[in-house]
Design a protein around this motif. Structure first.
Motif, mmCIF file in Angstrom:
data_model
loop_
_atom_site.group_PDB
_atom_site.id
_atom_site.type_symbol
_atom_site.label_atom_id
_atom_site.label_comp_id
_atom_site.label_asym_id
_atom_site.label_seq_id
_atom_site.Cartn_x
_atom_site.Cartn_y
_atom_site.Cartn_z
ATOM 1 N N THR A 36 54.892 27.808 -0.799
ATOM 2 C CA THR A 36 53.759 27.745 0.122
ATOM 3 C C THR A 36 54.152 28.579 1.340
ATOM 4 O O THR A 36 55.322 28.644 1.718
ATOM 5 N N GLU A 38 53.344 29.370 5.365
ATOM 6 C CA GLU A 38 52.701 28.838 6.565
ATOM 7 C C GLU A 38 53.010 29.746 7.744
ATOM 8 O O GLU A 38 54.162 30.107 7.978
ATOM 9 N N LYS A 49 56.709 24.870 -3.453
ATOM 10 C CA LYS A 49 55.492 24.101 -3.703
ATOM 11 C C LYS A 49 55.861 22.833 -4.472
ATOM 12 O O LYS A 49 56.618 22.900 -5.437
#
Length: 93
Positions: A36, A38, A49
């Motif tokens: 993921t 960010e 993930k």
């Protein structure tokens, strides 16, 4: 206490970044690991993930079929003890 040396990488023309091997090995991220991404104030944060979506007991309670009457605590303890003895006899634990 010495600081870890800074590792560098390059963004390719396709926007790809190769993570240094030392970091991939330390985090146990083999090829194909989904991450993921960010955007934070300090920079970009990458995390592996999760394999499964988080769930709560009330979300899954009763999702498995049950046969027969409910077991008592004594029945469950006896079953656990029997399985532990079985595994011990097979040198599993």
């Amino acid at each position: 206490m010495s600081a870890r040396p800074k590792l560098t990488t390059i963004v390719s023309t396709k926007g790809q970044v190769i993570l240094p091997k030392a970091i991939r090995e330390r985090l146990r991220w083999p090829a194909g690991t989904e991450l993921t991404v960010e955007d934070t104030i300090e920079g970009v944060l990458l995390k592996a993930k999760p394999a499964f979506a988080p769930t709560r007991p009330k979300d899954v309670f009763g999702s498995l079929p049950s046969k027969g009457p409910a077991k008592s605590i004594a029945d469950m303890k006896a079953g656990i003890a029997a399985e532990a003895k079985r595994r011990h006899a097979r040198n599993r634990y």
